[in-house]
Enzyme design. Structure first.
Site, PDB file in Angstrom:
ATOM      1  N   THR A 167      47.420 -21.993 -89.517  1.00 46.76           N
ATOM      2  CA  THR A 167      47.479 -22.812 -91.130  1.00 46.76           C
ATOM      3  C   THR A 167      47.655 -24.267 -90.779  1.00 46.76           C
ATOM      4  O   THR A 167      46.921 -25.235 -91.414  1.00 46.76           O
ATOM      5  CB  THR A 167      48.878 -22.350 -91.938  1.00 46.76           C
ATOM      6  N   ASN A 207      41.056 -11.070 -93.561  1.00 43.52           N
ATOM      7  CA  ASN A 207      42.405 -10.173 -93.375  1.00 43.52           C
ATOM      8  C   ASN A 207      42.891  -9.207 -94.140  1.00 43.52           C
ATOM      9  O   ASN A 207      43.486  -8.352 -93.761  1.00 43.52           O
ATOM     10  CB  ASN A 207      43.470 -11.431 -93.259  1.00 43.52           C
ATOM     11  N   GLN A 229      41.382 -13.752 -87.602  1.00 45.54           N
ATOM     12  CA  GLN A 229      41.318 -12.148 -87.620  1.00 45.54           C
ATOM     13  C   GLN A 229      40.187 -11.679 -86.807  1.00 45.54           C
ATOM     14  O   GLN A 229      39.909 -10.367 -86.792  1.00 45.54           O
ATOM     15  CB  GLN A 229      41.141 -11.513 -89.037  1.00 45.54           C
ATOM     16  N   SER A 258      45.166 -17.980 -84.150  1.00 42.28           N
ATOM     17  CA  SER A 258      46.739 -17.853 -84.416  1.00 42.28           C
ATOM     18  C   SER A 258      47.261 -16.968 -83.131  1.00 42.28           C
ATOM     19  O   SER A 258      46.601 -15.908 -82.981  1.00 42.28           O
ATOM     20  CB  SER A 258      47.212 -17.373 -85.580  1.00 42.28           C
ATOM     21  N   HIS A 309      50.148 -15.442 -82.913  1.00 42.04           N
ATOM     22  CA  HIS A 309      50.884 -14.048 -83.278  1.00 42.04           C
ATOM     23  C   HIS A 309      49.893 -12.982 -83.518  1.00 42.04           C
ATOM     24  O   HIS A 309      50.460 -12.052 -83.739  1.00 42.04           O
ATOM     25  CB  HIS A 309      51.973 -14.625 -84.181  1.00 42.04           C
ATOM     26  N   THR A 352      56.324 -33.358 -79.391  1.00 35.79           N
ATOM     27  CA  THR A 352      56.568 -32.782 -78.279  1.00 35.79           C
ATOM     28  C   THR A 352      56.082 -31.175 -78.260  1.00 35.79           C
ATOM     29  O   THR A 352      56.244 -30.665 -79.170  1.00 35.79           O
ATOM     30  CB  THR A 352      58.141 -32.901 -77.959  1.00 35.79           C
ATOM     31  N   CYS A 370      51.269 -13.303 -96.724  1.00 39.08           N
ATOM     32  CA  CYS A 370      51.753 -14.648 -97.462  1.00 39.08           C
ATOM     33  C   CYS A 370      51.554 -14.461 -98.997  1.00 39.08           C
ATOM     34  O   CYS A 370      51.863 -15.283 -99.554  1.00 39.08           O
ATOM     35  CB  CYS A 370      50.529 -15.695 -97.215  1.00 39.08           C
TER      36      CYS A 370
HETATM   37  N1  PLP Z   1      43.824 -17.198 -91.577  1.00 38.67           N
HETATM   38  C1  PLP Z   1      43.857 -15.776 -91.627  1.00 38.67           C
HETATM   39  C2  PLP Z   1      42.450 -15.192 -91.946  1.00 38.67           C
HETATM   40  C3  PLP Z   1      44.992 -15.083 -91.495  1.00 38.67           C
HETATM   41  O1  PLP Z   1      44.988 -13.796 -91.516  1.00 38.67           O
HETATM   42  C4  PLP Z   1      46.228 -15.865 -91.335  1.00 38.67           C
HETATM   43  C5  PLP Z   1      47.725 -15.020 -91.088  1.00 38.67           C
HETATM   44  O2  PLP Z   1      47.756 -14.436 -91.721  1.00 38.67           O
HETATM   45  C6  PLP Z   1      46.010 -17.250 -91.293  1.00 38.67           C
HETATM   46  C7  PLP Z   1      44.932 -17.993 -91.318  1.00 38.67           C
HETATM   47  C8  PLP Z   1      47.500 -18.042 -91.091  1.00 38.67           C
HETATM   48  O3  PLP Z   1      47.965 -18.208 -89.614  1.00 38.67           O
HETATM   49  P1  PLP Z   1      49.366 -18.479 -89.244  1.00 38.67           P
HETATM   50  O4  PLP Z   1      50.354 -17.511 -89.459  1.00 38.67           O
HETATM   51  O5  PLP Z   1      49.158 -18.757 -87.747  1.00 38.67           O
HETATM   52  O6  PLP Z   1      49.571 -19.973 -90.011  1.00 38.67           O
END
Ligand code: PLP
Length: 379
Positions: A72, A150, A178, A199, A201, A237, A325
Site C-alpha cells: 500500500t 487479487n 499478486q 508485499s 506477506h 529506522t 480490505c
Molecule cells: N495490491 C494488491 C493487488 C493486493 O492484493 C494487496 C493486498 O491484498 C495490496 C496491493 C496491498 O498490500 P499490503 O497488504 O502489503 O499493503
C-alpha cells in the site's frame, strides 16, 4: 477438525525458515543500522543481503529496491512521485478493478484537483487496451495497473503495456503483489515499467514490509520524509526483522515459482470442474481470460456469499468473498460489478485462493463441504 486455508491472496503462512531467520533480529541483534558502532552498523550489510535477494527475485538491480512498510505504501509512493508536486495539471490512468490502495489514492488525488482516467475491463476481466492507447495519447502523468487481479487472478498483459508506455514516454507503475511467486517477473527486461510494488506477506514473508522498485531515472518524491534511510527515499529506522524475513522469503520464492504454479494448477482444475458439477449455473469469474493458477473466483447465483462463508468457516475452511480490505462492504465487489455490470445486487461470489501447502485431497474435501452447504442454503 483441521483447518483448510484457502485465502492465500489475503495473506500467506510465514515460512518456518523466515520466522527462524527473523528471531535473531528481535532478540540479540536489535541494534540500529544507522549507528556508527559495529553492533548497529553491521546490520547494514545484512539489509544489503536481503536487498540483493529481492533484486534477484524481481530481476532488478539492488539499487532499485526500496523497502517500505507495505505494498500500500509502495503504491502510494509511486503515484505520489508523479503527482505530488501539484495535482491540478496531473492525470492518473488506472483501471476500474485495482486494489483499494490505488483506487483510494486516486480518489484523494481527484479531491486535490487531479484527473483520473479509469480503463474498463470486459466480462472476462480483461483490460480494454484500445481505451488505454487512447488515454496514452493524452500524455498522462502516470499509468498504474495491477499485473494480477487479487479477486479473480486475471493477468493483465503487462509486457505489452510496458512497450506502449515506453513508446509514449509515460511512467508505468505495476502493482505486482499478486504476480510475484506465481509468474516470472523481469523488471530489467521490461524497460517500460518505471515502478513495481511487492508485499512480503503474500510470499510467505512477514506482514508490515513491502518493496517499491524504482528505476534510477524515475521521478521520485518521498512519501515518508525523515532520515537518510533507503538513500533518502524512505525515512524511518529500518524494520530489520521484516527486511531479513523478506530476504529469506524472496530466496524461497525465487526457487519455487514454477513448481508453485504447477501444484496449484492441478488443484484449480479439480476445484473448478467440481464446482461446475455441483452447480452448472455457477460462474467462474475470468474463466475465459489468462489467469494465475492459485485463484478461483466463483459466483453462485442465489447463494449469499456471507452465509456460505460462515458455513465453510464452521467446517474449518478459510475463504473470502474477495479482497480482505473490502470485507466489510456490502454488495458485489467493484471487480465483479466492473465485469458484470448487470449483476445481482447481492454478494454471491466466493474466492478460493490456494498455496503450495494445499493438496488435491483437500480440494476434494472442500468440494464435498461446498456441495453440502450450497444444498442447505438453496433450501
Ligand atoms: N495490491 C494488491 C493487488 C493486493 O492484493 C494487496 C493486498 O491484498 C495490496 C496491493 C496491498 O498490500 P499490503 O497488504 O502489503 O499493503
Amino acid at each position: 477438525m483441521g483447518k483448510i486455508y484457502l485465502d492465500h491472496n489475503a495473506t500467506t503462512p510465514v515460512a518456518p525458515e523466515v520466522s527462524e531467520a527473523m528471531l535473531k533480529y528481535l532478540t540479540t541483534e536489535w541494534g540500529n543500522p544507522s549507528s556508527t558502532y559495529a553492533f548497529g552498523a553491521k546490520l547494514k550489510g545484512e539489509i544489503e543481503g536481503a536487498r540483493r535477494s529481492v533484486a534477484e527475485l524481481l530481476n532488478s538491480l539492488s539499487s532499485e529496491v526500496i523497502f517500505t512498510s507495505s505494498a500500500t505504501e509502495s503504491i502510494n509512493t509511486a503515484l505520489w512521485s508523479c503527482t505530488g508536486n501539484g495535482d491540478k495539471d496531473k492525470t492518473i490512468v488506472t483501471s476500474v478493478v485495482e486494489h483499494s490502495a490505488t483506487l483510494n489514492f486516486c480518489g484523494r488525488a481527484k479531491e486535490r484537483g487531479a484527473r483520473v482516467n479509469y480503463i474498463d475491463v470486459n466480462s472476462n476481466g480483461e483490460l480494454n487496451l484500445d481505451q488505454l492507447r487512447e488515454a496514452l495519447e493524452k500524455k498522462p502523468s502516470i499509468v498504474s495497473l495491477m499485473w494480477v487481479n487479487n479477486e479473480t487472478g486475471v493477468i493483465f498483459p503487462i509486457e505489452d503495456i510496458s512497450v506502449l508506455c515506453l513508446k509514449h514516454g509515460i511512467p508505468l507503475h505495476v502493482d505486482a503483489v499478486q504476480a510475484v511467486g506465481k509468474i516470472p517477473v523481469y523488471f530489467s527486461k521490461l524497460k517500460g515499467i518505471t515502478y513495481l510494488s511487492l508485499s512480503a506477506h503474500k510470499i510467505n514473508g512477514p506482514k508490515g514490509i513491502g518493496v517499491l522498485l524504482a528505476r534510477k531515472t524515475a521521478p521520485f518524491i518521498p512519501l515518508i520524509n525523515g532520515g537518510h534511510q533507503e538513500r533518502g527515499r524512505r525515512g524511518g529506522t529500518e524494520n530489520v526483522p521484516g527486511i531479513i524475513g523478506l530476504g529469506v522469503a524472496a530466496n524461497i520464492t525465487h526457487k519455487r515459482v514454477t513448481a508453485n504454479s504447477q501444484s496449484t494448477r492441478k488443484i484449480q482444475q479439480i476445484l473448478e470442474d467440481g464446482i461446475l458439477r455441483i452447480r452448472s449455473d455457477a460462474v467462474i469469474n475470468g474463466q475465459g481470460a489468462k489467469r494465475v493458477s492459485n485463484t478461483t473466483s466463483v459466483t453462485f447465483p442465489g447463494i449469499e456469499s456471507e452465509s456460505l462463508l460462515l458455513m465453510l468457516d464452521k467446517e474449518g475452511i478459510c475463504a473470502s468473498s474477495g479482497s480482505a480490505c473490502l470485507a466489510d462492504s456490502e454488495g458485489p465487489s467493484h471487480v465483479i460489478k466492473a465485469m458484470h455490470p448487470s449483476t445481482s445486487q447481492a454478494r454471491e461470489t466466493v474466492r478460493l485462493s490456494t498455496g503450495t501447502h494445499n493438496s488435491e485431497e483437500e480440494a476434494y474435501e472442500i468440494l464435498n463441504i461446498l456441495e453440502r452447504s450450497i444444498r442447505k442454503l438453496a433450501k
